[in-house]
Design an enzyme around this catalytic site. Structure first.
Site, short mmCIF file in Angstrom:
data_model
loop_
_atom_site.label_atom_id
_atom_site.label_comp_id
_atom_site.label_asym_id
_atom_site.label_seq_id
_atom_site.Cartn_x
_atom_site.Cartn_y
_atom_site.Cartn_z
N GLU A 144 -19.48 9.54 -23.71
CA GLU A 144 -18.28 9.60 -22.87
C GLU A 144 -17.05 9.98 -23.67
OE1 GLU A 144 -18.59 5.17 -24.07
OE2 GLU A 144 -19.90 6.91 -23.79
N ASP B 113 -22.43 10.85 -14.50
CA ASP B 113 -22.35 12.27 -14.85
C ASP B 113 -21.23 12.97 -14.09
OD1 ASP B 113 -24.44 12.03 -16.61
OD2 ASP B 113 -25.95 12.92 -15.30
N ASP C 287 -11.64 8.92 -24.81
CA ASP C 287 -12.79 8.12 -24.38
C ASP C 287 -12.54 7.59 -22.97
OD1 ASP C 287 -15.34 6.69 -25.66
OD2 ASP C 287 -14.33 5.23 -24.38
#
Length: 410
Positions: A313, A288, A271
């Site tokens: 994410e 992004d 993560d």
């Protein structure tokens, strides 16, 4: 390696198999095949392209079929040589096919269905009409124009394709190769190798006897169609199993991979730390770019790991046949590699397009560190199914975040 794969697989392999088949297969085996092969490819390709909303592929298939039939049905060609009308059709096909493939690669499948069909049919009809008019009413002059010579003899003496057609094929090959390497999309790969197959179809037409030339022509044009059919299937697979933003395999691909591990594996959940705050501060476009950067590092993980985009994410790394202890050094190296990669932010005063004149920089670009937290787990007596192992890795990830982030926990 991945760039070579994107360039040669699967289109290059299909074309290689076709070349070898045509070279070694007896002529009596080739002729019956050509009675059905082109029609199966056109029908199957059209249905698949329609089902997957790839109208550009339908028009490329039509362009290949029109070129094939136009040359085969040219009444002037009798095996002793080509008349001016057939030369116009032949060199016109060599000149116009490559720009068609480039155009449909650029336009793709954007816009309304009616608009795409109108554009495609209009483009094909205009070209067919122009070549037909030139072949019928101005064949001598058009043949002279199409066969203009301006390239060195050593570059052109091995093919019947004239100089304008060779330039057209060369420019299209460079363009489509660049798209393959830049975007790594299945349809770009299909168009590139369909272009090569089309060149092989035209290369000896008018040089070898008509019966043999017609077989070569139809066989390679049909092979070009087959390559496009496989590209449509590959594109459909990519839509289902690959994440469009990061180009990593997606969650569905992870689920399938977990079913094929044989029970011995380690799976890590990764993560991006503080991603929501980062996203809210700098914007979704920058967010992004961060995900793409992290995905690129994950794709280079050592130890036989395979990276996946899990969602948002969050990413996953699967180590098939490995234990947690075996995976840990590679995950910690991965964490450190991402931490050491500095992400450069676009300054607030920096234009999106490069200005005509350079201006002094208003300040040094801002660089930020991006870190990840990782949790890893493996099957055990307590957690045996893939879903349970992923939940265990998620709990380990939670402990990594609670423990200060930028670390690996089991």
């Amino acid at each position: 390696m991945r760039y070579l794969y994107a360039l040669f697989v699967p289109g290059g392999l299909i074309l290689l198999a076709a070349v070898l088949f045509l070279r070694w297969a007896p002529p009596e085996h080739v002729a019956p095949l050509l009675h059905v092969f082109p029609y199966v490819i056109l029908g199957a390709g059209g249905l698949l392209a329609w089902r997957f909303h790839r109208t550009s592929v339908i028009f490329v298939l039509l362009a290949l079929a029109v070129a094939d039939q136009a040359l085969l049905r040219s009444s002037s060609f009798g095996g002793q040589g080509a008349g001016d009308a057939v030369l116009v059709v032949f060199q016109g096909a060599a000149l116009l096919l490559p720009p068609n493939l480039m155009a449909f690669s650029i336009v793709g499948d954007r816009g309304s269905l009616a608009g795409r069909f109108g554009f495609g049919l209009g483009v094909l009809a205009a070209q067919v009409s122009t070549v037909a008019l030139l072949a019928g009413w101005a064949a001598p002059g058009a043949a002279t124009l199409f066969e203009a010579q301006f390239l060195p003899e050593w570059l052109t003496g091995w093919t019947a394709v004239a100089h304008p057609g060779l330039v057209s094929f060369g420019l299209a090959a460079v363009f489509l190769t660049a798209r393959c390497l830049l975007y790594r999309k299945p349809l770009d790969n299909g168009l590139l190798w369909a272009l090569v197959a089309s060149f092989l179809a035209l290369r000896k037409f008018g040089v070898i006897p008509y019966d043999s030339a017609s077989q070569v022509l139809t066989f390679y044009f049909s092979t070009a169609g087959l390559i496009l059919v496989v590209a449509v299937i590959e594109a459909g697979y990519a839509m289902a199993f690959r994440d469009e933003l990061t180009r990593l395999p997606g969650r569905r691909a992870l689920n399938e991979a977990l079913q094929q591990t044989g029970g011995q594996y380690a799976v890590a959940m990764v993560d991006v730390d503080h991603f929501k705050k980062f996203n809210d501060t700098y914007g979704h476009d920058v967010g992004d770019q961060v995900l793409k950067m992290v995905a690129a590092r994950l794709d280079e993980v050592t130890g036989g790991g395979r990276a996946f985009r899990y969602g948002g994410e969050e990413f996953s790394v699967l180590f098939a046949g490995k234990s947690v202890d075996e995976a840990l050094p590679h995950l910690d190296l991965l964490r450190a590699t991402i931490e050491d990669t500095r992400f450069t932010l676009r300054g607030p005063g920096r234009p999106r397009k490069k200005p005509g004149k350079s201006r002094p920089a208003s300040g040094s670009p801002k660089q930020v560190a991006v870190t990840v937290s990782i949790g890893v787990a493996e099957p055990s007596a307590r957690v045996s199914t893939p879903d349970e192992v992923i939940k265990a890795a998620d709990k380990a990830l939670y402990r990594a975040k609670k423990g200060g982030r930028n670390q690996v926990r089991t």
